[in-house]
Write a protein that holds these residues in place. Structure first.
Motif, PDB file in Angstrom:
ATOM      1  N   LEU A 119       0.808  -1.219   0.000  1.00  0.00           N
ATOM      2  CA  LEU A 119       0.000   0.000   0.000  1.00  0.00           C
ATOM      3  C   LEU A 119       0.844   1.273   0.000  1.00  0.00           C
ATOM      4  N   LYS A 120       2.172   1.094   0.073  1.00  0.00           N
ATOM      5  CA  LYS A 120       3.106   2.231   0.088  1.00  0.00           C
ATOM      6  C   LYS A 120       2.728   3.247   1.167  1.00  0.00           C
ATOM      7  N   LEU A 121       2.446   2.740   2.361  1.00  0.00           N
ATOM      8  CA  LEU A 121       1.999   3.595   3.456  1.00  0.00           C
ATOM      9  C   LEU A 121       3.129   4.353   4.136  1.00  0.00           C
ATOM     10  N   ASN A 122       4.371   3.922   3.938  1.00  0.00           N
ATOM     11  CA  ASN A 122       5.509   4.570   4.594  1.00  0.00           C
ATOM     12  C   ASN A 122       5.279   4.662   6.108  1.00  0.00           C
ATOM     13  N   GLN A 123       4.833   3.571   6.687  1.00  0.00           N
ATOM     14  CA  GLN A 123       4.542   3.479   8.115  1.00  0.00           C
ATOM     15  C   GLN A 123       5.275   2.275   8.686  1.00  0.00           C
ATOM     16  N   LYS A 124       5.450   2.284   9.998  1.00  0.00           N
ATOM     17  CA  LYS A 124       6.019   1.127  10.697  1.00  0.00           C
ATOM     18  C   LYS A 124       4.958   0.577  11.637  1.00  0.00           C
ATOM     19  N   VAL A 125       4.881  -0.745  11.710  1.00  0.00           N
ATOM     20  CA  VAL A 125       3.959  -1.385  12.641  1.00  0.00           C
ATOM     21  C   VAL A 125       4.578  -1.306  14.030  1.00  0.00           C
ATOM     22  N   GLN A 126       3.850  -0.738  14.974  1.00  0.00           N
ATOM     23  CA  GLN A 126       4.340  -0.688  16.351  1.00  0.00           C
ATOM     24  C   GLN A 126       3.874  -1.916  17.110  1.00  0.00           C
ATOM     25  N   ASP A 127       2.584  -2.182  17.032  1.00  0.00           N
ATOM     26  CA  ASP A 127       2.070  -3.400  17.657  1.00  0.00           C
ATOM     27  C   ASP A 127       0.807  -3.851  16.948  1.00  0.00           C
ATOM     28  N   ILE A 128       0.455  -5.091  17.191  1.00  0.00           N
ATOM     29  CA  ILE A 128      -0.752  -5.689  16.626  1.00  0.00           C
ATOM     30  C   ILE A 128      -1.529  -6.285  17.789  1.00  0.00           C
ATOM     31  N   LEU A 129      -2.827  -5.998  17.837  1.00  0.00           N
ATOM     32  CA  LEU A 129      -3.691  -6.524  18.889  1.00  0.00           C
ATOM     33  C   LEU A 129      -4.679  -7.504  18.284  1.00  0.00           C
ATOM     34  N   LEU A 130      -4.756  -8.683  18.874  1.00  0.00           N
ATOM     35  CA  LEU A 130      -5.751  -9.677  18.499  1.00  0.00           C
ATOM     36  C   LEU A 130      -6.643  -9.893  19.716  1.00  0.00           C
ATOM     37  N   THR A 131      -7.911  -9.579  19.569  1.00  0.00           N
ATOM     38  CA  THR A 131      -8.851  -9.709  20.674  1.00  0.00           C
ATOM     39  C   THR A 131      -9.649 -10.991  20.480  1.00  0.00           C
ATOM     40  N   LEU A 132      -9.466 -11.941  21.383  1.00  0.00           N
ATOM     41  CA  LEU A 132     -10.210 -13.198  21.341  1.00  0.00           C
ATOM     42  C   LEU A 132     -11.364 -13.117  22.342  1.00  0.00           C
TER      43      LEU A 132
END
Length: 120
Positions: free
Chosen positions: A64-77
């Motif tokens: 997507l060429k977002l020029n962003q960095k992933v800081q964290d990912i949350l998975l809610t179960l």
């Protein structure tokens, strides 16, 4: 800089009710250090599958060429929260699984942030 093993121990001391924690290498999906408080929690399998989640998100951001960095990912179960805290280059991440009734999300994120030096 803290080692992966020390990081796991430090997070465990701050969140003794956690279900599982691991420092994972993104390329291989192998935990560099891990701990599970539940006997039948397969941390190696969890690390491998969460690595696929991380890789897919990193690919999506690049596509997507977002020029962003992933800081964290949350998975809610249903009754669990799974947090993935990534290194700035995406080479490693801390995987944390907690019971949603026992742990406040903001608290869990703060603890991961405080112990993310291992990811540098």
């Amino acid at each position: 800089m803290a080692t992966p093993k020390q990081t796991v121990q430090d997070i465990l001391s701050e969140l003794p009710t956690l279900l599982a924690v691991a420092v994972v290498e993104t390329e291989t999906g192998m935990p560099l250090a891990s701990h599970a408080n539940i006997a039948d929690f397969d941390i190696e399998t969890a690390a491998a599958y969460n690595t696929e989640v991380v890789k897919a998100k990193l690919k999506a951001i690049q596509a997507l060429k977002l020029n962003q960095k992933v800081q964290d990912i949350l998975l809610t179960l249903t009754d669990q929260l799974h947090l993935l805290k990534l290194s700035s280059d995406g080479d490693m991440f801390i995987y944390l699984a907690v019971n949603a009734r026992d742990t406040n999300l903001a608290q869990a994120r703060q603890i991961l942030k405080a112990h993310s030096a291992v990811l540098s």
